[in-house]
Scaffold this motif. Sequence first.
Motif, PDB file in Angstrom:
ATOM      1  N   GLY A  10       0.744  -1.228   0.006  1.00 25.56           N
ATOM      2  CA  GLY A  10       0.062   0.069  -0.049  1.00 25.56           C
ATOM      3  C   GLY A  10       0.966   1.191   0.160  1.00 25.56           C
ATOM      4  N   PHE A  11       0.484   2.288  -0.853  1.00 28.29           N
ATOM      5  CA  PHE A  11       0.946   3.558  -0.751  1.00 28.29           C
ATOM      6  C   PHE A  11       1.227   4.177   0.647  1.00 28.29           C
ATOM      7  CE2 PHE A  11       1.364   8.075  -1.464  1.00 28.29           C
ATOM      8  CZ  PHE A  11       2.371   8.462  -2.476  1.00 28.29           C
ATOM      9  N   GLY A  12       0.019   4.177   1.335  1.00 34.55           N
ATOM     10  CA  GLY A  12      -0.043   4.772   2.315  1.00 34.55           C
ATOM     11  C   GLY A  12       1.288   4.082   3.689  1.00 34.55           C
TER      12      GLY A  12
ATOM     13  N   LEU B 183      -3.792  15.883  -6.720  1.00 35.52           N
ATOM     14  CA  LEU B 183      -3.493  15.075  -5.458  1.00 35.52           C
ATOM     15  C   LEU B 183      -2.028  14.964  -5.284  1.00 35.52           C
ATOM     16  CD1 LEU B 183      -6.074  12.338  -4.905  1.00 35.52           C
ATOM     17  CD2 LEU B 183      -5.960  14.426  -3.785  1.00 35.52           C
ATOM     18  N   GLY B 184      -1.431  15.401  -6.364  1.00 33.65           N
ATOM     19  CA  GLY B 184       0.169  15.677  -6.168  1.00 33.65           C
ATOM     20  C   GLY B 184       1.103  14.630  -5.590  1.00 33.65           C
TER      21      GLY B 184
ATOM     22  N   ARG C 289      -3.987   7.312   9.117  1.00 33.22           N
ATOM     23  CA  ARG C 289      -4.207   6.286   9.509  1.00 33.22           C
ATOM     24  C   ARG C 289      -4.285   5.231   8.280  1.00 33.22           C
ATOM     25  NH1 ARG C 289      -3.216   5.048  14.768  1.00 33.22           N
ATOM     26  NH2 ARG C 289      -3.811   6.778  16.143  1.00 33.22           N
ATOM     27  N   ASP C 290      -4.656   5.848   7.029  1.00 33.95           N
ATOM     28  CA  ASP C 290      -4.990   4.943   5.790  1.00 33.95           C
ATOM     29  C   ASP C 290      -3.552   4.551   5.344  1.00 33.95           C
ATOM     30  OD1 ASP C 290      -6.935   4.553   3.489  1.00 33.95           O
ATOM     31  OD2 ASP C 290      -5.066   4.725   2.792  1.00 33.95           O
ATOM     32  N   ARG C 291      -3.447   3.296   4.818  1.00 35.40           N
ATOM     33  CA  ARG C 291      -2.265   2.673   4.394  1.00 35.40           C
ATOM     34  C   ARG C 291      -2.447   2.243   3.139  1.00 35.40           C
ATOM     35  NH1 ARG C 291      -1.067   5.338   7.891  1.00 35.40           N
ATOM     36  NH2 ARG C 291       0.061   4.881  10.140  1.00 35.40           N
ATOM     37  N   ARG C 292      -3.276   2.786   2.376  1.00 33.55           N
ATOM     38  CA  ARG C 292      -3.507   2.461   1.044  1.00 33.55           C
ATOM     39  C   ARG C 292      -3.458   3.720   0.072  1.00 33.55           C
ATOM     40  NH1 ARG C 292      -7.385  -2.504  -0.273  1.00 33.55           N
ATOM     41  NH2 ARG C 292      -8.661  -0.841  -0.898  1.00 33.55           N
ATOM     42  N   SER C 293      -4.096   3.400  -0.815  1.00 34.05           N
ATOM     43  CA  SER C 293      -4.345   4.634  -1.872  1.00 34.05           C
ATOM     44  C   SER C 293      -4.909   5.913  -1.394  1.00 34.05           C
ATOM     45  CB  SER C 293      -5.182   4.298  -2.890  1.00 34.05           C
ATOM     46  OG  SER C 293      -4.590   3.304  -3.770  1.00 34.05           O
ATOM     47  N   GLY C 294      -5.771   6.027  -0.233  1.00 33.24           N
ATOM     48  CA  GLY C 294      -6.287   7.128   0.248  1.00 33.24           C
ATOM     49  C   GLY C 294      -5.436   7.805   1.086  1.00 33.24           C
TER      50      GLY C 294
ATOM     51  N   LEU D 216      -9.671   2.693 -10.366  1.00 35.22           N
ATOM     52  CA  LEU D 216     -10.975   2.508  -9.682  1.00 35.22           C
ATOM     53  C   LEU D 216     -10.613   2.361  -8.353  1.00 35.22           C
ATOM     54  CD1 LEU D 216     -13.182   0.923 -12.452  1.00 35.22           C
ATOM     55  CD2 LEU D 216     -13.439   3.137 -11.731  1.00 35.22           C
ATOM     56  N   THR D 217      -9.582   1.329  -7.964  1.00 35.99           N
ATOM     57  CA  THR D 217      -9.353   0.867  -6.838  1.00 35.99           C
ATOM     58  C   THR D 217      -8.909   1.984  -5.739  1.00 35.99           C
ATOM     59  OG1 THR D 217      -8.654  -1.401  -7.146  1.00 35.99           O
ATOM     60  CG2 THR D 217      -7.756  -0.512  -5.252  1.00 35.99           C
ATOM     61  N   ALA D 218      -8.148   2.978  -6.553  1.00 30.29           N
ATOM     62  CA  ALA D 218      -7.557   4.169  -5.638  1.00 30.29           C
ATOM     63  C   ALA D 218      -8.812   5.052  -5.490  1.00 30.29           C
ATOM     64  CB  ALA D 218      -6.492   5.026  -6.684  1.00 30.29           C
ATOM     65  N   VAL D 219      -9.706   5.214  -6.618  1.00 30.95           N
ATOM     66  CA  VAL D 219     -10.884   6.155  -6.116  1.00 30.95           C
ATOM     67  C   VAL D 219     -11.721   5.491  -5.129  1.00 30.95           C
ATOM     68  CG1 VAL D 219     -13.208   6.952  -7.248  1.00 30.95           C
ATOM     69  CG2 VAL D 219     -11.025   7.046  -8.700  1.00 30.95           C
ATOM     70  N   ARG D 220     -11.859   4.293  -5.075  1.00 31.23           N
ATOM     71  CA  ARG D 220     -12.905   3.834  -3.902  1.00 31.23           C
ATOM     72  C   ARG D 220     -12.151   3.988  -2.590  1.00 31.23           C
ATOM     73  NH1 ARG D 220     -13.480  -0.668  -7.444  1.00 31.23           N
ATOM     74  NH2 ARG D 220     -11.912  -1.888  -6.646  1.00 31.23           N
TER      75      ARG D 220
END
Length: 230
Positions: free
Chosen positions: A58-60, A142-143, A159-164, A204-208
């Motif tokens: 995950g990006f985060g 979103l840079g 707290r987010d550890r994914r695309s959010g 779409l995964t990132a958007v979700r």
Amino acid sequence: MIADVILPCLDEALALPGVLAAIPPGCRAIVVDNGSTDGSAEVARAHGALVVAEPRRGFGAAVHAGVLAAEADLVAILDADGSLDPADLPRLAAPVLAGEADLVLGRRRPMPRSAWPLHARLANRALAAAIRRASGVAVHDLGPMRVARRADLLALDLRDRRSGYPLEMLLAASASGLRVREVDVPYRPRIGRSKVTGTVRGTLTAVRDMRRILKEHGADPLNRSSAPNP
């Protein structure tokens, strides 16, 4: 400019040599290996980077591990795929160092336009509009290139550890009263295939992920009642 530059990395062995060679003088590259199987970690070490392993995908997760590993007062976040030039980092750092901003985002300007796929640009546009509604911060992108003080990022307690994660950072920064600014940066074709914007499924995964965070802040880019004006 003295800073730690955090590069989240998943299978970027081809791009890393050029990216690391362009890191500004006085900066330390921290490559956070997020489970690469192409020898990215070895390439990064061979080119002088500090390598941090983060097994949670995950990006985060990768960026957070880099922030924890950083020691400099100033930290930068940068994709490791060659689409953004590390030589632009001092321009982003300047407003922070001058006390004029607390979080500076690189607003991507694709060169050529095809460097940023249409589906990704449209998703980014909708998300940026929702961010403006939710936070009042006048951002347009979103840079993935960012500069801030390490202490400020840790204080946000993200707290987010994914695309959010990038979105949560921006919303939390706004809510905390941090001053956010955008600086235009060239955005070029990445080296290799993107794990996110290179495919509709990845986008779409990132958007979700981001939609979930926006809902928590009272804005939904896919809700017609909150859609941006044409």
